[in-house]
Design an enzyme around this catalytic site. Sequence first.
Site, PDB file in Angstrom:
ATOM      1  N   CYS A 163      23.395  -6.814  -8.059  1.00  0.00           N
ATOM      2  CA  CYS A 163      23.513  -7.021  -9.508  1.00  0.00           C
ATOM      3  C   CYS A 163      22.299  -7.707 -10.131  1.00  0.00           C
ATOM      4  O   CYS A 163      22.236  -7.844 -11.359  1.00  0.00           O
ATOM      5  CB  CYS A 163      24.764  -7.847  -9.816  1.00  0.00           C
ATOM      6  SG  CYS A 163      26.201  -7.342  -8.875  1.00  0.00           S
ATOM      7  N   HIS A 295      25.232 -13.798 -16.931  1.00  0.00           N
ATOM      8  CA  HIS A 295      25.645 -12.770 -15.968  1.00  0.00           C
ATOM      9  C   HIS A 295      27.090 -12.382 -16.290  1.00  0.00           C
ATOM     10  O   HIS A 295      27.412 -11.203 -16.325  1.00  0.00           O
ATOM     11  CB  HIS A 295      25.491 -13.272 -14.538  1.00  0.00           C
ATOM     12  CG  HIS A 295      25.642 -12.189 -13.524  1.00  0.00           C
ATOM     13  ND1 HIS A 295      24.836 -11.068 -13.509  1.00  0.00           N
ATOM     14  CD2 HIS A 295      26.524 -12.026 -12.501  1.00  0.00           C
ATOM     15  CE1 HIS A 295      25.199 -10.271 -12.515  1.00  0.00           C
ATOM     16  NE2 HIS A 295      26.229 -10.832 -11.896  1.00  0.00           N
ATOM     17  N   GLU A 306      28.839 -20.031 -13.198  1.00  0.00           N
ATOM     18  CA  GLU A 306      27.703 -19.914 -14.117  1.00  0.00           C
ATOM     19  C   GLU A 306      27.762 -20.991 -15.202  1.00  0.00           C
ATOM     20  O   GLU A 306      26.740 -21.611 -15.526  1.00  0.00           O
ATOM     21  CB  GLU A 306      27.663 -18.530 -14.755  1.00  0.00           C
ATOM     22  CG  GLU A 306      26.457 -18.335 -15.659  1.00  0.00           C
ATOM     23  CD  GLU A 306      26.221 -16.885 -16.063  1.00  0.00           C
ATOM     24  OE1 GLU A 306      25.123 -16.590 -16.557  1.00  0.00           O
ATOM     25  OE2 GLU A 306      27.143 -16.046 -15.888  1.00  0.00           O
ATOM     26  N   LYS A 327      28.470  -7.605 -21.022  1.00  0.00           N
ATOM     27  CA  LYS A 327      29.249  -6.766 -20.088  1.00  0.00           C
ATOM     28  C   LYS A 327      30.635  -6.481 -20.657  1.00  0.00           C
ATOM     29  O   LYS A 327      31.265  -5.496 -20.291  1.00  0.00           O
ATOM     30  CB  LYS A 327      29.373  -7.448 -18.730  1.00  0.00           C
ATOM     31  CG  LYS A 327      28.096  -7.447 -17.897  1.00  0.00           C
ATOM     32  CD  LYS A 327      28.337  -8.095 -16.539  1.00  0.00           C
ATOM     33  CE  LYS A 327      27.076  -8.098 -15.685  1.00  0.00           C
ATOM     34  NZ  LYS A 327      26.057  -9.068 -16.141  1.00  0.00           N
ATOM     35  N   HIS A 332      29.640  -3.561 -16.343  1.00  0.00           N
ATOM     36  CA  HIS A 332      28.661  -4.081 -15.387  1.00  0.00           C
ATOM     37  C   HIS A 332      27.915  -2.895 -14.765  1.00  0.00           C
ATOM     38  O   HIS A 332      28.474  -2.132 -13.989  1.00  0.00           O
ATOM     39  CB  HIS A 332      29.390  -4.883 -14.305  1.00  0.00           C
ATOM     40  CG  HIS A 332      28.498  -5.691 -13.434  1.00  0.00           C
ATOM     41  ND1 HIS A 332      27.160  -5.433 -13.263  1.00  0.00           N
ATOM     42  CD2 HIS A 332      28.761  -6.786 -12.645  1.00  0.00           C
ATOM     43  CE1 HIS A 332      26.643  -6.310 -12.423  1.00  0.00           C
ATOM     44  NE2 HIS A 332      27.591  -7.149 -12.052  1.00  0.00           N
ATOM     45  N   PHE A 391      25.658 -10.435  -5.701  1.00  0.00           N
ATOM     46  CA  PHE A 391      26.213 -10.499  -4.354  1.00  0.00           C
ATOM     47  C   PHE A 391      25.051 -10.660  -3.375  1.00  0.00           C
ATOM     48  O   PHE A 391      23.966 -10.106  -3.561  1.00  0.00           O
ATOM     49  CB  PHE A 391      26.966  -9.214  -4.011  1.00  0.00           C
ATOM     50  CG  PHE A 391      28.388  -9.180  -4.502  1.00  0.00           C
ATOM     51  CD1 PHE A 391      28.997 -10.289  -5.061  1.00  0.00           C
ATOM     52  CD2 PHE A 391      29.136  -8.011  -4.392  1.00  0.00           C
ATOM     53  CE1 PHE A 391      30.305 -10.256  -5.491  1.00  0.00           C
ATOM     54  CE2 PHE A 391      30.447  -7.960  -4.822  1.00  0.00           C
ATOM     55  CZ  PHE A 391      31.038  -9.076  -5.366  1.00  0.00           C
TER      56      PHE A 391
END
Length: 404
Positions: A163, A295, A306, A327, A332, A391
Amino acid sequence: MMRRVVLTGQGAICALGRGAPEIMAAMREGRSGIGPLEFQDVDRLSIAIGGQIRGYAPEEHFGRQELVLYDPFTQFALLAAREAMAQSGLEITEELSERSGVVLGTSGGGLQTQDENYRLVYQEGKNRVHPFVVPRLMNNAAASHVSMAHDLQGPTYTVATACASSNHAMGQALNLIRAGQADVVLTGGSESMLCFGGIKAWEGLRVMSKDGCRPFSLNRNGMVQGEGAAVFVFEEYEHARARGAEILAEISGFAMTSDASDIVTPNKMGAVRAMRGALRDAGLTLEAIGYINAHGTGTTANDRTECAAVREVFGTAADALMISSTKSMHGHLIGGTGAVELLACVMALREGVIAPTINHDTPDPECDLDVVPNVARERRVGAVMSNAFAFGGLNAVLVLRAFE
């Protein structure tokens, strides 16, 4: 003195629209591009929604001979690059060709090509596949085809960091120009994983929502995937100025870190170090940042980590920050997500419009920041930050500022 890097062109395609202006208009309006998925065997999935590009006809944009070579993720990158180059007004001379490159991010690469051909071989029992399957599915296909389409003969490659791929790619583009290895780099990312195999694999992680993306909202229940691409023209400042280019923003800081702790669970301090590093690289104070494009995936672990990281970095200055996750509108895009989200950063700097976090129903006490809920906000900002936390614990943060 370090070479300055500016942004002189942008192009994009995703569930919110065709072209950067249309996508940014949708962000201003807080429109959602997420809806029912439409592809073969979708009825076998438990997740049936996504940010899918509707009504897209490849043959309207590419010839038959080209489409034999282009997986959808390559098509989207080519369309975005075409738009970015047109806006930039760049003329690629023989000399500039060798000083220009392409750095794109992707995670799945030609996943649709893989999915189609696995189906042919394993489900339908075919013994042969098309000779161009490998050139279609390889992760560097989009970067290579963009370089060929525009005769860019300098550094060209693909970054794959889940990502964070797009942010890593754009950071690499920044560093190539700063280091004098290129004067122009087309950069961003592309992804098209909305197919049976792509969604089925993600279902196994149990991080996907069945009914919508609600970042930072107490009732959120997971992420929603999207597809598309965004490509930007990064250019050395003096080169852009000499040709009279319109400068959209300056890319002033970048940093990347690794959590080195868990393959899927985010670590606050990895994000903290990336944000601090990007601010240090940009030479900006905490108070200079007016907006953060988060994010913000809509999973409990990501959102809370976050927000805690932002609090750790900004301290009391966090109370004056605006932070939102687009998003919630386009989904995403995995390896392409940071690129599409950079449009919201440019919009904030150029137009003074902060994209909202839509679907924000109930505040989460552990996400106690100004998440610009549901409705866009008009506010002038001088500098912005874009976060990508992937990830694998791989973090990439960009800082942009208004061009002066």
